[in-house]
Design a protein around this motif. Structure first.
Motif, PDB file in Angstrom:
ATOM      1  N   MET A  54      11.118  14.507 -19.603  1.00 34.41           N
ATOM      2  CA  MET A  54      10.062  13.509 -19.784  1.00 34.41           C
ATOM      3  C   MET A  54      10.026  12.613 -18.548  1.00 34.41           C
ATOM      4  SD  MET A  54      10.701  12.407 -23.684  1.00 34.41           S
ATOM      5  CE  MET A  54       9.752  10.921 -23.507  1.00 34.41           C
ATOM      6  N   PRO A  55       9.178  12.915 -17.559  1.00 33.39           N
ATOM      7  CA  PRO A  55       9.169  12.112 -16.331  1.00 33.39           C
ATOM      8  C   PRO A  55       8.833  10.658 -16.629  1.00 33.39           C
ATOM      9  CG  PRO A  55       7.850  14.097 -16.087  1.00 33.39           C
ATOM     10  CD  PRO A  55       8.173  13.977 -17.537  1.00 33.39           C
ATOM     11  N   GLN A  56       9.616   9.753 -16.041  1.00 31.77           N
ATOM     12  CA  GLN A  56       9.425   8.321 -16.288  1.00 31.77           C
ATOM     13  C   GLN A  56       8.472   7.757 -15.246  1.00 31.77           C
ATOM     14  OE1 GLN A  56      11.221   7.011 -18.960  1.00 31.77           O
ATOM     15  NE2 GLN A  56      11.741   9.146 -19.285  1.00 31.77           N
ATOM     16  N   THR A  57       7.236   8.256 -15.241  1.00 28.34           N
ATOM     17  CA  THR A  57       6.304   7.856 -14.177  1.00 28.34           C
ATOM     18  C   THR A  57       6.017   6.355 -14.230  1.00 28.34           C
ATOM     19  OG1 THR A  57       5.310   9.977 -14.630  1.00 28.34           O
ATOM     20  CG2 THR A  57       4.214   8.599 -13.029  1.00 28.34           C
ATOM     21  N   ALA A  58       5.848   5.835 -15.444  1.00 27.58           N
ATOM     22  CA  ALA A  58       5.526   4.409 -15.551  1.00 27.58           C
ATOM     23  C   ALA A  58       6.657   3.573 -14.965  1.00 27.58           C
ATOM     24  CB  ALA A  58       5.293   4.038 -17.004  1.00 27.58           C
ATOM     25  N   LEU A  59       7.908   3.955 -15.287  1.00 28.66           N
ATOM     26  CA  LEU A  59       9.038   3.196 -14.751  1.00 28.66           C
ATOM     27  C   LEU A  59       9.077   3.292 -13.223  1.00 28.66           C
ATOM     28  CD1 LEU A  59      11.979   3.908 -17.210  1.00 28.66           C
ATOM     29  CD2 LEU A  59      10.648   1.846 -16.919  1.00 28.66           C
ATOM     30  N   ALA A  60       8.786   4.499 -12.701  1.00 24.42           N
ATOM     31  CA  ALA A  60       8.804   4.669 -11.243  1.00 24.42           C
ATOM     32  C   ALA A  60       7.766   3.765 -10.589  1.00 24.42           C
ATOM     33  CB  ALA A  60       8.537   6.125 -10.879  1.00 24.42           C
TER      34      ALA A  60
ATOM     35  N   GLY B 262       0.811  -1.201   0.000  1.00 28.27           N
ATOM     36  CA  GLY B 262       0.000   0.000   0.000  1.00 28.27           C
ATOM     37  C   GLY B 262       0.844   1.251   0.000  1.00 28.27           C
ATOM     38  N   SER B 263       1.929   1.227   0.788  1.00 28.94           N
ATOM     39  CA  SER B 263       2.611   2.497   1.004  1.00 28.94           C
ATOM     40  C   SER B 263       3.623   2.839  -0.074  1.00 28.94           C
ATOM     41  CB  SER B 263       3.277   2.493   2.370  1.00 28.94           C
ATOM     42  OG  SER B 263       4.167   1.427   2.456  1.00 28.94           O
ATOM     43  N   LEU B 264       4.068   1.861  -0.887  1.00 21.45           N
ATOM     44  CA  LEU B 264       5.120   2.216  -1.839  1.00 21.45           C
ATOM     45  C   LEU B 264       4.617   3.139  -2.945  1.00 21.45           C
ATOM     46  CD1 LEU B 264       7.310  -0.924  -1.972  1.00 21.45           C
ATOM     47  CD2 LEU B 264       8.113   1.388  -1.713  1.00 21.45           C
ATOM     48  N   LEU B 265       3.339   2.982  -3.322  1.00 20.29           N
ATOM     49  CA  LEU B 265       2.832   3.917  -4.327  1.00 20.29           C
ATOM     50  C   LEU B 265       2.765   5.325  -3.742  1.00 20.29           C
ATOM     51  CD1 LEU B 265       0.148   1.866  -6.213  1.00 20.29           C
ATOM     52  CD2 LEU B 265       2.252   2.814  -7.108  1.00 20.29           C
ATOM     53  N   MET B 266       2.526   5.395  -2.419  1.00 23.58           N
ATOM     54  CA  MET B 266       2.547   6.691  -1.764  1.00 23.58           C
ATOM     55  C   MET B 266       3.932   7.315  -1.905  1.00 23.58           C
ATOM     56  SD  MET B 266       1.496   7.607   2.111  1.00 23.58           S
ATOM     57  CE  MET B 266       2.812   6.834   3.037  1.00 23.58           C
ATOM     58  N   LEU B 267       4.966   6.470  -1.907  1.00 25.56           N
ATOM     59  CA  LEU B 267       6.328   6.988  -2.082  1.00 25.56           C
ATOM     60  C   LEU B 267       6.454   7.727  -3.409  1.00 25.56           C
ATOM     61  CD1 LEU B 267       9.351   7.017  -1.236  1.00 25.56           C
ATOM     62  CD2 LEU B 267       9.579   4.832  -2.349  1.00 25.56           C
ATOM     63  N   VAL B 268       5.950   7.103  -4.484  1.00 21.58           N
ATOM     64  CA  VAL B 268       6.011   7.770  -5.786  1.00 21.58           C
ATOM     65  C   VAL B 268       5.234   9.083  -5.739  1.00 21.58           C
ATOM     66  CG1 VAL B 268       5.464   7.566  -8.229  1.00 21.58           C
ATOM     67  CG2 VAL B 268       6.230   5.582  -6.975  1.00 21.58           C
ATOM     68  N   ALA B 269       4.055   9.052  -5.080  1.00 28.86           N
ATOM     69  CA  ALA B 269       3.239  10.263  -5.002  1.00 28.86           C
ATOM     70  C   ALA B 269       3.968  11.361  -4.235  1.00 28.86           C
ATOM     71  CB  ALA B 269       1.908   9.940  -4.338  1.00 28.86           C
TER      72      ALA B 269
ATOM     73  N   LYS C 105      17.303   4.288  -3.497  1.00 28.58           N
ATOM     74  CA  LYS C 105      16.098   4.091  -4.290  1.00 28.58           C
ATOM     75  C   LYS C 105      15.364   5.414  -4.474  1.00 28.58           C
ATOM     76  CE  LYS C 105      14.409  -0.332  -4.678  1.00 28.58           C
ATOM     77  NZ  LYS C 105      13.993  -1.547  -4.042  1.00 28.58           N
ATOM     78  N   TRP C 106      15.353   6.195  -3.410  1.00 29.72           N
ATOM     79  CA  TRP C 106      14.726   7.527  -3.484  1.00 29.72           C
ATOM     80  C   TRP C 106      15.434   8.364  -4.548  1.00 29.72           C
ATOM     81  CZ3 TRP C 106      10.773   9.819  -0.482  1.00 29.72           C
ATOM     82  CH2 TRP C 106      10.638  11.200  -0.626  1.00 29.72           C
ATOM     83  N   TYR C 107      16.756   8.276  -4.574  1.00 30.28           N
ATOM     84  CA  TYR C 107      17.551   9.045  -5.545  1.00 30.28           C
ATOM     85  C   TYR C 107      17.137   8.648  -6.963  1.00 30.28           C
ATOM     86  CZ  TYR C 107      21.778  11.937  -6.200  1.00 30.28           C
ATOM     87  OH  TYR C 107      22.658  12.936  -6.469  1.00 30.28           O
ATOM     88  N   VAL C 108      17.037   7.341  -7.194  1.00 32.75           N
ATOM     89  CA  VAL C 108      16.667   6.871  -8.535  1.00 32.75           C
ATOM     90  C   VAL C 108      15.241   7.324  -8.888  1.00 32.75           C
ATOM     91  CG1 VAL C 108      16.159   4.810  -9.886  1.00 32.75           C
ATOM     92  CG2 VAL C 108      18.256   4.942  -8.584  1.00 32.75           C
ATOM     93  N   LEU C 109      14.335   7.201  -7.919  1.00 27.61           N
ATOM     94  CA  LEU C 109      12.948   7.618  -8.178  1.00 27.61           C
ATOM     95  C   LEU C 109      12.907   9.104  -8.529  1.00 27.61           C
ATOM     96  CD1 LEU C 109      10.625   6.055  -5.481  1.00 27.61           C
ATOM     97  CD2 LEU C 109      10.537   5.751  -7.934  1.00 27.61           C
ATOM     98  N   GLN C 110      13.646   9.880  -7.754  1.00 24.03           N
ATOM     99  CA  GLN C 110      13.648  11.319  -7.980  1.00 24.03           C
ATOM    100  C   GLN C 110      14.230  11.631  -9.360  1.00 24.03           C
ATOM    101  OE1 GLN C 110      14.392  13.466  -4.357  1.00 24.03           O
ATOM    102  NE2 GLN C 110      15.573  14.961  -5.470  1.00 24.03           N
ATOM    103  N   ALA C 111      15.314  10.934  -9.711  1.00 23.45           N
ATOM    104  CA  ALA C 111      15.923  11.166 -11.020  1.00 23.45           C
ATOM    105  C   ALA C 111      14.961  10.773 -12.134  1.00 23.45           C
ATOM    106  CB  ALA C 111      17.223  10.373 -11.134  1.00 23.45           C
ATOM    107  N   ALA C 112      14.205   9.695 -11.913  1.00 24.58           N
ATOM    108  CA  ALA C 112      13.286   9.245 -12.956  1.00 24.58           C
ATOM    109  C   ALA C 112      12.156  10.242 -13.153  1.00 24.58           C
ATOM    110  CB  ALA C 112      12.714   7.872 -12.598  1.00 24.58           C
TER     111      ALA C 112
ATOM    112  N   LEU D  17      21.607  14.225 -16.297  1.00 20.00           N
ATOM    113  CA  LEU D  17      22.794  14.170 -15.459  1.00 20.00           C
ATOM    114  C   LEU D  17      22.434  13.654 -14.078  1.00 20.00           C
ATOM    115  CD1 LEU D  17      24.388  17.532 -16.465  1.00 20.00           C
ATOM    116  CD2 LEU D  17      24.937  15.248 -17.254  1.00 20.00           C
ATOM    117  N   ARG D  18      21.241  14.038 -13.604  1.00 16.66           N
ATOM    118  CA  ARG D  18      20.793  13.550 -12.302  1.00 16.66           C
ATOM    119  C   ARG D  18      20.728  12.026 -12.306  1.00 16.66           C
ATOM    120  NH1 ARG D  18      17.385  17.623 -12.383  1.00 16.66           N
ATOM    121  NH2 ARG D  18      17.924  19.266 -10.920  1.00 16.66           N
ATOM    122  N   GLY D  19      20.288  11.482 -13.445  1.00 11.43           N
ATOM    123  CA  GLY D  19      20.248  10.029 -13.560  1.00 11.43           C
ATOM    124  C   GLY D  19      21.636   9.442 -13.376  1.00 11.43           C
ATOM    125  N   GLY D  20      22.650  10.110 -13.951  1.00 10.02           N
ATOM    126  CA  GLY D  20      24.026   9.635 -13.804  1.00 10.02           C
ATOM    127  C   GLY D  20      24.462   9.641 -12.352  1.00 10.02           C
TER     128      GLY D  20
END
Lengths: 530, 510
Positions: B415-421, A197-204, B403-410, B328-331
């Motif tokens: 072009m935000p990679q929302t699907a990949l995130a 449940g909470s990981l999608l919140m992380l993306v949000a 993981k947060w770093y990668v998510l933020q970079a994505a 570059l953030r991705g790098g």
């Protein structure tokens, strides 16, 4: 009292101190002599070996200190002020714009006081029940306390998420190591459900932080206030983001189709684990709705169809929980399912969105913490004596354990919501408030109060009153002083909140009113803009 | 800051300083290791010598990083990205040699040359991190791979090691062929193998849609896909990882992968930034397939080394997410992730080395049963490492930050990679299934009473475990310093604008 508190600068350090004290206590427990060094193999009964005193006393004293520190908030909190109180702000990860920001409003205040008081009682409740690996157990309880308090006070979304996940691990171990027979299944299910449940919140959260990013430097901003005031997303994005938050909190509450982890976790957890799960952790879900999901995306949360679905699920939860409770042969499972029903009332009150119903929800949150916590304690006490939770194994024990019987009856009445107990005030306010906006749903939900009376009264009849026909029930010792010490504060809370809830309501009123107004104006504006 | 002219031999030598130091030192150590017959004592001595050489090279690299040399675009890169990648590689090398020393001891392998082979592979990797010319990329890949082929088959008495090594060699040669063919096609299309020239000619002559170029990029992608073990080019990984000695497996899973990823992102960001739309969907598709398949198959593994092999495939998917936005953030995110992944992987394999009984090459997850009662610290360390691989905050420390770093970079890209995130977090939930299983077995199952007593954990393994676990926990709470360093490590500093803003699909369609 207030002069004394301000003379020691109480409000400037109390929240970080509340987070730090349990962690330091956990370290202290690890430093106390361990059984291994004293020549007892790990996993052996440490109480029988006389080794379990250190950890439990340290945990008790640390949490007592924690409670005493937190209780000052009751006086120091000013209900008339409409901003965060006891705020504390510190830079944490500057490159990502993450700050260590904490602060409380009236809702968080009551939740923090509920947490600190229940945790002290939980340690007392595990006093003799937890017999092995006490070091690890009490350390985890302390870390769990910090995690839960952190969620209630976090004003930075990164911090909120971290705290939200942190409390998961201690509970996973508490259920998985000290739980009942199916503990491994229950703990893994609990962990996976909550995390899913909470990981999608992380993306949000990352999305919101980036939407609030500084235009010039590109550094995101996760401050709750800043995001609340500045971030405006498109209706579609708002819907998706609300969905992500909804999932995280709906699993935790738990709302109807996401509730299946709850009976397993509550039943398999050790007594204190069940108390903490039901008494505090479930409220984190509804608290999340009040703090994040609804205020951040009012236009999505208050869309006709979304609101209808959530209200519908809440009512289904109310009725379903009550009906399933009726047929449970296991008393602990009965109480677990009744939580689904009670939390349904909370969700109904929040999404009915009147000041009364929201206040009612807040009261139900507190009441459920006290009453259900007390019920789980009582179940734990009788389980320690008879090693069964099956209702049919008992019968007529009111004559054998009169004290236990009296307390169980009072607590059950409060859980049903009989006038004069706390349960009545909260559910009544929810029904009253939601009747104004959703009369049909409110009438349907009111029937659940009757079911509650049915399942609980029927259960205590079968446990306490029928014929005393089983010989093994004839010599159960009654509650001892430690157990009375746990129950007396809870009973006092039940009666106090039932007779005179005004002080509590006054402290939460401002926050509840602001919540309703904020959501209404923003949702209304969003509709007008469209 | 000093600009080096790579056409002047002396300055070129300075630019290659750390690489030459490691290679030269490795040669001397090779002579020393061959000087005496194989024995446990000699093996240990050579290991210590190799670790000392690694530390010296690391210090020199650190000095280069502080000094901040730059150079005009030439055959090799002189930038922070290279030095930081070198440091990640050298940290992995040090851990690998330390673990290999203890593991060789316990398994009765007395080949002192194994440590030198690790050093040689590492010098290939450092060259790979520096390569700015496709020919040097190929040269470095081969230098690295040949040494690792030999390492994979180090345990000559084990049939499974032989099987794994042969598989690795055949598929490695196969993927090298792909790589070389891709390079040839790109040379055919652009007339150059230099990354900067390739990019320049591609944008000047609008080669983005030329079939020759597309085939070249595709072959290159397949080649790199094999090296970093992405789905569907991952088939070799579990067998090889299972067969090789544990320390070497850790080295392959973390450091070889890190080096290949560093070259991967450099080639992609420097040579193909203008044809972003051409390769983006392919990389995104690889990432999604890798995350899903790696983590899903991980769920059914009961052999700890195979479980970690699939986990490492899953992590390759997460790393591809950092490449996909082409920023570059991705790098930086990728560098940080590789560093954290190196810590976690070597920590996990240190536990495996400690848990492997003499004469057995592998550890089943069920052998960890009740480890908490037998070896509490080992169990707690393993739990931290598993939570770090899972990406859990505080208890898993650095894993979450990475993981947060990668998510933020994505998400923070044109072009935000929302699907990949979203796929990333959903597959993280899937991976919880097997990481939690390891924790569950250690803490919630009773110890097996029939199991023979565990030998004491050797000292260097303990050291590796302590360093990795403390590193994970500290970075998890206070990542600032590492972040600041990583954020400076971006490839191709001199032309940031070209990479930072890939053309939008609408623009290139016109």
């Amino acid at each position: 009292m207030n002069e004394f508190l301000s003379s020691i600068g109480y409000m400037s350090w109390v929240l970080p101190a509340l987070l730090a004290i349990p962690v330091l206590g956990a370290a202290l427990i690890w430093l106390s002599p361990t059984p291994r060094r004293r020549g007892v193999t790990p996993g052996a009964d440490e109480i029988a070996a006389g080794l379990a005193n250190g950890p439990r006393w340290i945990a008790f004293l640390v949490l007592l200190v924690e409670f005493i520190v937190s209780i000052g908030l009751w006086w120091a909190f000013d209900p008339g002020v409409a901003r965060w109180q006891a705020a504390f702000d510190m830079s944490w990860i500057p490159m990502w714009g993450v700050r260590f920001t904490v602060g409380i409003d009236g809702i968080a205040l009551m939740m923090i006081l509920l947490t600190t008081s229940i945790m002290v009682l939980s340690v007392l409740g595990s006093w003799t029940g937890i017999r092995t690996r006490t070091h690890a157990y009490y350390s985890l309880m302390l870390i769990l306390t910090s995690g839960m308090l952190g969620v209630f006070m976090a004003l930075d979304l990164f911090l909120f998420y971290v705290m939200w996940e942190v409390m998961l691990v201690p509970m996973y171990f508490i259920v998985g190591i000290w739980g009942g027979e199916r503990r491994i299944y229950a703990s893994v299910k609990f962990f996976i459900f909550t995390m899913a449940g909470s990981l999608l919140m992380l993306v949000a959260i990352v999305y919101l932080g980036l939407a609030a990013a500084d235009v010039r430097t590109g550094i995101p901003n996760f401050s709750y206030d800043y995001i609340l005031q500045t971030v405006r997303v498109t209706p579609t994005a708002a819907l998706w983001l609300f969905g992500a938050f909804f999932l995280a909190f709906a699993v935790k509450v738990p709302m109807f189709p996401f509730h299946t982890w709850l009976p397993d976790a509550h039943v398999e957890a050790p007594t204190a684990g069940s108390v903490v799960l039901a008494g505090i952790m479930l409220k984190l879900g509804t608290f999340g709705f009040l703090r994040l999901a609804v205020p951040l995306f009012p236009e999505a949360a208050m869309r006709g169809d979304v609101r209808a679905v959530i209200l519908g699920l809440a009512v289904i939860g109310i009725l379903y929980g009550a009906l399933v409770s009726l047929v449970q042969p296991d008393f602990k499972k009965l109480v677990a399912y009744s939580s689904v029903s009670h939390l349904g009332f909370v969700m109904l009150g929040i999404f009915a969105l009147t000041v009364q119903s929201v206040q009612g929800s807040l009261l139900v949150m507190i009441n459920h913490g006290i009453s259900t916590g007390a019920l789980f304690f009582l179940i734990g006490m009788i389980y320690e004596r008879r090693h069964t939770r099956m209702i049919e194994a008992y019968g007529g024990i009111a004559r054998v354990v009169p004290l236990f019987a009296t307390l169980l009856t009072i607590v059950s009445l409060s859980s049903i919501g009989v006038p004069g107990t706390n349960g009545f005030v909260g559910e009544f306010l929810v029904l009253l408030g939601s009747f104004r906006t959703h009369p049909v749903l409110s009438v349907i939900s009111a029937t659940a109060v009757i079911f509650a009376a049915a399942y609980l009264l029927w259960a205590i009849q079968r446990i306490l009153f029928n014929a005393l026909d089983k010989p093994e029930n004839e010599h159960i010792p009654d509650l001892n002083r430690r157990e009375l010490a746990i129950m007396v504060p809870l009973i006092a809370g039940i009666i106090w909140l039932g007779v005179y809830p005004a002080p509590v309501l006054r402290r939460m009123e401002g926050a509840a009113t602001r919540f309703v107004q904020q959501v209404e104006t923003r949702a209304f504006r969003a509709v007008a803009e469209r | 800051m000093e600009t080096l002219d790579l056409k002047v031999p002396l300055q070129l030598t300075i630019a290659l300083g750390p690489d030459l130091l490691l290679m030269g030192g490795a040669m001397i150590l090779l002579l020393w290791s061959a000087w005496r017959p194989d024995s446990a004592k000699h093996q240990r001595a050579v290991a210590i010598g190799s670790i000392v050489l690694t530390i010296i090279t690391g210090t020199v690299t650190w000095w280069y990083l502080i000094k901040g040399y730059t150079a005009a675009p030439g055959p090799i890169a002189v930038d922070n990205f290279r030095w930081m990648a070198d440091l990640v590689i050298l940290i992995g090398t040090g851990f690998a040699i330390a673990l290999a020393r203890d593991d060789n001891d316990r398994q009765g392998i007395g080949v002192a040359e194994s440590h030198v082979l690790i050093l040689l592979a590492s010098s290939g990797m450092m060259l790979l991190a520096a390569a700015r010319d496709l020919m040097i990329v190929f040269l470095a890949v081969e230098l690295m791979s040949v040494a690792v082929y030999a390492l994979a088959g180090l345990n000559r008495r084990s049939i499974r090691a032989a099987e794994g090594a042969l598989k690795y060699f055949l598929l490695g040669a196969f993927s090298s062929a792909f790589l070389l063919y891709g390079i040839a096609l790109i040379y055919g299309a652009t007339g150059s193998t230099n990354l900067a020239l390739v990019a320049e000619r591609m944008s000047a002559t609008a080669l983005g849609t030329s079939p020759l170029m597309l085939a070249g990029i595709a072959f290159l992608l397949v080649g790199f896909g094999f090296k970093v073990a992405t789905v569907p080019f991952h088939m070799w990984a579990p067998d090889v990882y299972d067969g090789a000695p544990s320390a070497i497996t850790a080295y392959m899973a973390a450091t070889v992968k890190a080096a290949a990823f560093v070259a991967f992102i450099r080639v992609w960001l420097e040579a193909f930034p203008d044809v972003y739309t051409v390769w983006h969907s392919a990389v995104a598709g690889l990432a999604i397939a890798t995350m899903i398949v790696g983590n899903a198959i991980g769920l059914v593994q009961r052999n700890l080394k195979r479980l970690l092999a699939y986990s490492s495939i899953g992590h390759a998917g997460y790393l591809l997410v950092a490449i996909a936005p082409a920023t570059l953030r991705g790098g930086s995110a990728m560098l940080f992730y590789l560093f954290v992944y190196t810590l976690s992987t070597f920590g996990a394999f240190a536990v495996i080395v400690a848990m492997t009984r003499p004469g057995r090459g592998t550890v089943m997850v069920d052998e960890l049963s009740g480890l908490w009662a037998v070896r509490p610290w080992l169990a707690v360390a393993m739990a931290v490492i598993m939570l770090s691989l899972l990406g859990f905050p505080i208890f898993g420390g650095a894993g979450f930050v990475a993981k947060w770093y990668v998510l933020q970079a994505a998400l923070q890209a044109r072009m935000p990679q929302t699907a990949l995130a979203v796929v990333l977090v959903l597959t993280t939930v899937v991976s919880a299934g097997y990481y939690l299983y390891v924790i569950l077995v250690m803490f919630m199952r009773p110890p097996n009473p029939d199991a023979a007593a565990l030998p004491a954990t050797p000292p260097l393994t303990r050291l590796v475990l302590a360093v990795t676990v403390i590193g994970i926990l500290v970075i998890g709470v206070y990542p600032n310093w590492f972040q600041r360093v990583a954020s400076k490590g971006v490839p191709r500093r001199e032309s940031i604008s070209a990479i930072g803003m890939p053309p939008t699909p609408a623009a290139s369609a016109r």
